[in-house]
Design a protein around this motif. Structure first.
Motif, PDB file in Angstrom:
ATOM      1  N   SER A 500       0.856  -1.238   0.092  1.00 54.41           N
ATOM      2  CA  SER A 500       0.110   0.198   0.054  1.00 54.41           C
ATOM      3  C   SER A 500       0.865   1.062  -0.007  1.00 54.41           C
ATOM      4  N   GLN A 501       2.013   1.063   0.650  1.00 56.25           N
ATOM      5  CA  GLN A 501       2.938   2.203   0.348  1.00 56.25           C
ATOM      6  C   GLN A 501       3.497   2.573  -1.169  1.00 56.25           C
ATOM      7  N   ILE A 502       3.309   1.727  -1.944  1.00 59.84           N
ATOM      8  CA  ILE A 502       4.166   1.873  -3.340  1.00 59.84           C
ATOM      9  C   ILE A 502       3.178   2.906  -4.085  1.00 59.84           C
ATOM     10  N   ARG A 503       3.911   3.786  -4.488  1.00 59.92           N
ATOM     11  CA  ARG A 503       3.211   4.779  -5.544  1.00 59.92           C
ATOM     12  C   ARG A 503       3.404   4.252  -6.835  1.00 59.92           C
ATOM     13  N   PRO A 504       2.543   3.792  -7.598  1.00 59.61           N
ATOM     14  CA  PRO A 504       2.454   3.216  -8.913  1.00 59.61           C
ATOM     15  C   PRO A 504       2.854   4.348  -9.985  1.00 59.61           C
ATOM     16  N   PRO A 505       3.906   3.944 -10.809  1.00 63.27           N
ATOM     17  CA  PRO A 505       4.095   5.117 -11.816  1.00 63.27           C
ATOM     18  C   PRO A 505       3.047   5.136 -12.846  1.00 63.27           C
ATOM     19  N   ASP A 506       2.981   6.387 -13.391  1.00 65.06           N
ATOM     20  CA  ASP A 506       2.011   6.908 -14.630  1.00 65.06           C
ATOM     21  C   ASP A 506       2.223   6.157 -15.866  1.00 65.06           C
ATOM     22  N   GLN A 507       3.578   6.240 -16.048  1.00 65.18           N
ATOM     23  CA  GLN A 507       4.023   5.789 -17.271  1.00 65.18           C
ATOM     24  C   GLN A 507       5.128   4.847 -17.142  1.00 65.18           C
ATOM     25  N   ILE A 508       5.679   3.849 -17.938  1.00 61.86           N
ATOM     26  CA  ILE A 508       6.628   3.022 -17.983  1.00 61.86           C
ATOM     27  C   ILE A 508       7.373   3.042 -19.437  1.00 61.86           C
ATOM     28  N   ARG A 509       8.450   2.794 -19.520  1.00 66.17           N
ATOM     29  CA  ARG A 509       9.369   2.865 -20.652  1.00 66.17           C
ATOM     30  C   ARG A 509      10.007   1.232 -20.713  1.00 66.17           C
ATOM     31  N   VAL A 510       9.687   0.598 -22.013  1.00 70.30           N
ATOM     32  CA  VAL A 510      10.166  -0.714 -22.235  1.00 70.30           C
ATOM     33  C   VAL A 510      10.799  -0.851 -23.453  1.00 70.30           C
ATOM     34  N   LYS A 511      11.844  -1.938 -23.465  1.00 70.42           N
ATOM     35  CA  LYS A 511      12.598  -2.295 -24.522  1.00 70.42           C
ATOM     36  C   LYS A 511      12.358  -3.874 -24.848  1.00 70.42           C
ATOM     37  N   LYS A 512      12.476  -4.026 -25.983  1.00 70.32           N
ATOM     38  CA  LYS A 512      12.336  -5.660 -26.183  1.00 70.32           C
ATOM     39  C   LYS A 512      13.505  -6.528 -25.841  1.00 70.32           C
ATOM     40  N   SER A 513      13.428  -7.514 -25.277  1.00 67.64           N
ATOM     41  CA  SER A 513      14.384  -8.492 -24.688  1.00 67.64           C
ATOM     42  C   SER A 513      14.423  -9.898 -24.983  1.00 67.64           C
ATOM     43  N   GLY A 514      14.722 -10.196 -26.392  1.00 68.83           N
ATOM     44  CA  GLY A 514      14.521 -11.573 -26.682  1.00 68.83           C
ATOM     45  C   GLY A 514      12.882 -11.510 -27.016  1.00 68.83           C
ATOM     46  N   LYS A 515      12.355 -12.640 -26.392  1.00 71.51           N
ATOM     47  CA  LYS A 515      10.811 -12.723 -26.682  1.00 71.51           C
ATOM     48  C   LYS A 515       9.878 -11.787 -25.562  1.00 71.51           C
ATOM     49  N   PHE A 516      10.725 -11.261 -24.867  1.00 73.25           N
ATOM     50  CA  PHE A 516      10.104 -10.426 -23.599  1.00 73.25           C
ATOM     51  C   PHE A 516      10.456  -9.123 -23.697  1.00 73.25           C
ATOM     52  N   THR A 517       9.888  -8.272 -23.001  1.00 79.64           N
ATOM     53  CA  THR A 517      10.043  -6.746 -22.827  1.00 79.64           C
ATOM     54  C   THR A 517      10.660  -6.758 -21.392  1.00 79.64           C
ATOM     55  N   GLU A 518      11.638  -5.614 -21.155  1.00 76.98           N
ATOM     56  CA  GLU A 518      12.068  -5.167 -20.153  1.00 76.98           C
ATOM     57  C   GLU A 518      11.853  -4.010 -19.951  1.00 76.98           C
ATOM     58  N   VAL A 519      11.446  -3.645 -18.435  1.00 75.99           N
ATOM     59  CA  VAL A 519      10.882  -2.362 -18.292  1.00 75.99           C
ATOM     60  C   VAL A 519      12.293  -1.716 -17.720  1.00 75.99           C
ATOM     61  N   ILE A 520      12.480  -0.328 -18.543  1.00 76.13           N
ATOM     62  CA  ILE A 520      13.658   0.356 -18.300  1.00 76.13           C
ATOM     63  C   ILE A 520      13.404   1.842 -17.759  1.00 76.13           C
ATOM     64  N   GLY A 521      12.171   2.101 -17.517  1.00 79.08           N
ATOM     65  CA  GLY A 521      11.929   3.740 -16.881  1.00 79.08           C
ATOM     66  C   GLY A 521      10.529   3.893 -16.339  1.00 79.08           C
ATOM     67  N   HIS A 522      10.631   4.488 -15.557  1.00 80.04           N
ATOM     68  CA  HIS A 522       9.334   4.828 -14.619  1.00 80.04           C
ATOM     69  C   HIS A 522       9.015   6.507 -14.619  1.00 80.04           C
ATOM     70  N   ARG A 523       7.890   6.930 -14.849  1.00 79.00           N
ATOM     71  CA  ARG A 523       7.482   8.360 -14.572  1.00 79.00           C
ATOM     72  C   ARG A 523       6.434   8.433 -13.725  1.00 79.00           C
ATOM     73  N   HIS A 524       6.575   9.417 -12.952  1.00 81.62           N
ATOM     74  CA  HIS A 524       5.367  10.060 -11.890  1.00 81.62           C
ATOM     75  C   HIS A 524       5.126  11.134 -12.388  1.00 81.62           C
ATOM     76  N   LEU A 525       3.880  11.276 -13.205  1.00 77.03           N
ATOM     77  CA  LEU A 525       3.351  12.372 -13.541  1.00 77.03           C
ATOM     78  C   LEU A 525       2.414  13.253 -12.462  1.00 77.03           C
ATOM     79  N   ARG A 526       1.920  12.644 -11.911  1.00 80.25           N
ATOM     80  CA  ARG A 526       0.913  13.230 -10.853  1.00 80.25           C
ATOM     81  C   ARG A 526       1.691  13.455  -9.483  1.00 80.25           C
ATOM     82  N   GLN A 527       1.339  14.410  -8.765  1.00 78.59           N
ATOM     83  CA  GLN A 527       1.890  14.700  -7.543  1.00 78.59           C
ATOM     84  C   GLN A 527       1.289  13.712  -6.782  1.00 78.59           C
ATOM     85  N   ALA A 528       2.176  13.364  -5.655  1.00 81.42           N
ATOM     86  CA  ALA A 528       1.975  12.383  -4.641  1.00 81.42           C
ATOM     87  C   ALA A 528       0.593  12.900  -3.563  1.00 81.42           C
ATOM     88  N   ALA A 529      -0.266  11.993  -3.278  1.00 82.49           N
ATOM     89  CA  ALA A 529      -1.284  12.554  -2.418  1.00 82.49           C
ATOM     90  C   ALA A 529      -0.972  12.758  -1.052  1.00 82.49           C
TER      91      ALA A 529
END
Length: 529
Positions: A500-529
């Protein structure tokens, strides 16, 4: 005025400290060419001596230029350092300095004269051969006989060898883990390095029938097609046409004879040019490089040197006039043009050896370990813009150079072997619709936290390894601090209890890694509550 570390340089120092707090092994730190390894090593040495002024550290590398460069970097930030140099090429043999910068060729038989040594930093660590009878192994084994607790840190931009894969893997590996890795794409995006660009080259050196020895093309066989008059003409003509507004040209040839032929043709066409080789006398080599850096010489042609330890920031045209099967050599050659310089917008790479297609993008190459896993190595990596001929990733919709919009195409419509991008397509930011958490168990491994990001109809997964050690734990700590804050959980189970303490990102950046994708970036666009 003291030099200030960049954030990634400071993180490298922290990661090395974190590694030694938990491990007894020998780590590797991966910093891209132009990323300031010399400064990181200097700061590391200063911090070690601050904790123990009786320490003895050796900084070892293979060329005198790097010895002098690393020594000068240290003195620029620590003028009173107890530092010395041991290098026959620099005519200095200050063997008993507590902080000794040395060339391996000069010092490898001197371990028992050195005696006390607590730590060895190896610059360009990928050049340590995998075999056990080389100069590095002999020297380090002798130091370990004197001090079994000797620590070794490797610094490199390319943590792999052509013959044996990653430096920390395999039965005869000297290193145990990668403690830190800075991605070259991040430094380019953040403005710390200059961006390489490439375009379609219709003519390529013919490697058909050229054999392989020690993992690379046989130079004597490669020389035959490379020396053909039309080959010399094509390379020189294209370079002159492309380089008219470029400050510094750096050309890598196949053999000494090939380099001389290229230099002669450049000179015949009015280009100020010089050639440098491993056997070029020291004073002459130094004079040529100084003239080149001062821009009294526009073009430098080389074979076997200038791929490491060469720092000419104004280089903005790299000519790959040699095919190579070595991913490390490919990266080192292109890396000579990534340093920043006033008025330098980017670095143009002319590839006449099919190297970009063979090894993949500069920032995301196919590493030796990956080649064994490749399912379809013949798949096309790129397409070329019909408007400006820029090389772009096969999935690109809009050309980043001229704005051309590609029409929908079927897969595998472009199969030219030389077609490849020098940089991977920049990953897009994806809007995150929802985030879920789960425990992930893998036999023989600690439980990790699986984070699943839902973006439209697709789910991308990320694993946060809080119970692991070394670099994996360091990355997990960084993830948690960014998304939830201190304190950091010690396990995935604890993390689930505190989700419950985790603040989910509003956007992520991914790149292809073989058959899968790898999450390589996170963005928090909105201010924390």
């Amino acid at each position: 005025m003291p030099l200030e570390l960049r954030p990634y340089q400071d993180q490298c120092i922290q990661d090395l400290y974190g590694y030694f707090q938990k491990h007894d092994g020998n780590p590797v730190a991966v910093i891209p060419t132009g990323g300031g390894k010399s400064l990181i090593m200097a700061e590391w040495c200063k911090l070690v001596f601050r904790e123990d002024f009786r320490a003895r550290i050796l900084v070892v590398t293979h060329v005198r230029e790097l010895v002098a460069q690393n020594h000068a970097e240290l003195l620029s930030m620590w003028p009173d350092a107890p530092a010395g140099i041991y290098s026959a090429g620099l005519n200095k043999r200050q063997l008993h300095a507590r902080l000794l910068f040395a060339s391996i060729q000069s010092i490898y038989k001197r371990a028992y004269q050195i005696q006390q040594c607590d730590m060895v930093l190896v610059d360009e660590a990928h050049l340590i051969p995998s075999r056990s009878d080389g100069m590095y192994r002999q020297f380090l084994d002798d130091l370990k006989q004197i001090n079994p607790h000797l620590k070794i840190i490797g610094f490199t931009a390319t943590p792999f060898r052509l013959d044996s894969g990653m430096l920390h893997r395999g039965d005869n590996a000297l290193f145990d883990a990668i403690a830190h890795e800075t991605n070259v794409r991040d430094l380019i995006d953040q403005g710390y390095l200059s961006r390489p660009v490439s375009y379609f080259e219709s003519w390529q050196i013919d490697t058909a029938g050229v054999g392989t020895r020690a993992g690379d093309f046989i130079a004597s066989q490669l020389e035959v097609p490379a020396l053909a008059p039309h080959a010399i003409d094509n390379i020189v003509s294209r370079t002159i046409a492309s380089g008219h507004d470029r400050k510094g040209w750096l050309v890598f040839g196949c053999t000494v004879a090939h380099c001389h032929a290229l230099a002669a043709e450049f000179r015949a066409r009015g280009v100020s040019v010089a050639a440098v080789f491993g056997d070029t006398p020291g004073p002459e080599r130094q004079r040529i490089i100084e003239d080149y850096k001062a821009r009294r010489i526009r073009c430098l042609v080389s074979m076997g040197v200038l791929t490491t330890g060469f720092n000419a920031k104004h280089v903005d045209l790299i000519v790959l006039a040699r095919p190579t099967k070595s991913t490390g050599l490919y990266i080192q050659m292109v890396g000579r043009g990534t340093r920043l310089f006033p008025g330098k917008e980017n670095c143009l790479v002319l590839d006449f050896g099919g190297n970009i297609s063979r090894h993949g993008p500069f920032d995301d190459p196919c590493l030796p370990d990956d080649r064994k896993k490749a399912a379809s190595p013949g798949d096309p990596l790129v397409k070329y813009c019909p408007e400006c001929e820029a090389a772009v990733a096969i999935s690109t919709v809009v050309c980043p150079e001229c704005g051309f919009e590609f029409p929908p195409v079927e897969r595998k419509v472009f199969t030219a072997p030389e077609a490849a991008p020098i940089m991977s397509a920049p990953p897009e930011w994806l809007d995150v619709d929802s985030v879920s958490f789960a425990l992930h168990e893998k036999p023989g491994k600690p439980i990790s936290l699986k984070v699943s990001y839902r973006t439209g109809m697709v789910t991308h997964n990320e694993w946060v390894c809080l119970a692991h050690e070394g670099y994996a734990r360091t990355k997990a700590e960084t993830w948690w601090l960014r998304h939830a804050g201190a304190p950091v959980p010690k396990s995935a189970v604890e993390a689930m209890m505190r989700q419950s303490q985790i603040r989910p990102p509003d956007q992520i950046r991914v790149k292809k890694s073989g058959k899968f994708t790898e999450v390589i970036g996170h963005r928090h666009l909105r201010q924390a509550a």
